[in-house]
Design an enzyme around this catalytic site. Structure first.
Site: not given
Ligand code: NAD
Length: 296
Positions: A97, A172, A240
């Protein structure tokens, strides 16, 4: 059409179960995360990548699931990024997102190299990522969308092409505004009715089937009544998303006053130690003002 190999970058709360569902569906995966370990995915049969570039060089479809716009730009366009290793004919699908303008910037840079890009953010949170029942909203051209749709359908129960690149993340942002405002409305209403001496469980039972009822009310009121603010969806991630909504709206000269108001509530909660709490903790702001707790 044979899909070949899928690269999956970003194995956090959401990306990890989404990648697992693709492995379960018998796709060949190359996985990578810059910070998190991914031994569990290797033991399920995925191949480990050594960098974002390395993943791209071994994949036909590359999926990214990262926190926000700067992470996506770095992973795809930065040094050692996807763009340096990408094969001709590959498709990049960013499921994070992020700001719609960032999606368009990444899409344009890939298009200049002849690579298709889709922005495909999701709604539903971790439980639906685990179940493979996310709602997926996609921006981009129809041809790459049709190619990746069967893959997206292994992670989501609803997969809708909503427009050009960036339209997925505009959708979104709309989703995140409705969710944030809905939680705030529920919190305000339940704080008032509790302070007025009416049992919040009975208020919930009485109104959930009427016009005020919502998916948000059904998901969040039981958590509030239990005082359970374990995420779920963290306050800091909703900050965010609302910041991206405010920036996008202001660039288009669209005032979004209710979103701005809830953003300040979230800022208070972050300052009050709730950055990592579920966004249902919005009720804590109302509870502190009214000196009452909305509990069973
Ligand atoms: P998270 O922080 O758990 O996972 C993100 C991952 O990306 C981490 O493991 C991090 O190490 C990795 N990362 C960061 N920079 C990187 C790079 N340059 N190269 C490779 N890996 C890298 O986040 P999440 O909860 O999995 O959310 C991911 C996305 O999905 C976000 O944009 C969030 O807003 C969206 N989202 C989350 C939810 C939720 O309930 N958690 C629901 C819908 C959407």
């Amino acid at each position: 059409m044979s899909i070949g190999t899928i690269g999956f970058i970003g194995l956090g709360i959401m990306g990890r179960p989404m990648a697992k569902n693709l492995i379960k569906a018998n796709y060949k995966l190359v996985v990578y995360d810059k910070f998190a370990k991914f031994d569990d995915l290797l033991s399920l049969g995925a191949v480990g990548g050594t960098s974002n570039k390395d993943v791209a060089s071994k994949s036909d479809i590359i999926i990214t699931m990262l926190p926000n716009s700067p992470h996506v730009k770095e992973a795809i366009l930065g040094s050692g990024g996807v763009i340096e290793g990408i094969k001709s004919g590959a498709i990049v699908v960013d499921m994070s997102s992020i700001a719609p303008a960032a999606s368009q910037e990444v899409g344009a840079a890939l298009k200049a190299k002849g690579i298709s890009f889709l922005d495909a953010p999701v709604s539903g949170g971790e439980p639906k990522a685990v179940d493979g029942t996310l709602a997926i909203m996609v921006g981009g051209d129809a041809a790459p969308f049709e190619k990746v749709k069967p893959i997206l359908e292994k992670m989501g129960s609803s997969v809708v092409l909503v427009g050009d690149v960036g339209a997925g993340n505009v959708t979104k942002l709309a989703n995140q505004i409705v969710v944030a405002l809905n939680i705030a409305a529920v919190s305000e209403a339940f704080t008032l009715s509790t302070k007025a001496g009416v049992d919040p469980q009975k208020v919930f039972d009485a109104i959930k089937g009427g016009l005020a009822g919502s998916t948000v009310m059904n998901a969040k009121v039981p958590m509030i009544l239990e005082g359970n603010f374990k995420p779920g969806f963290r306050i800091e991630l909703h900050i965010k998303d609302l910041q991206n909504a405010l920036d996008t709206a202001h660039n288009l000269n669209v005032p979004i006053p209710l979103t701005a108001g809830v953003m300040e509530t979230l800022q208070f909660l972050k300052n009050d130690g709730h950055a990592a709490s579920d966004h249902s903790a919005i009720v804590r702001y109302y509870e502190q003002m009214a000196k009452v707790e909305v509990r069973k």
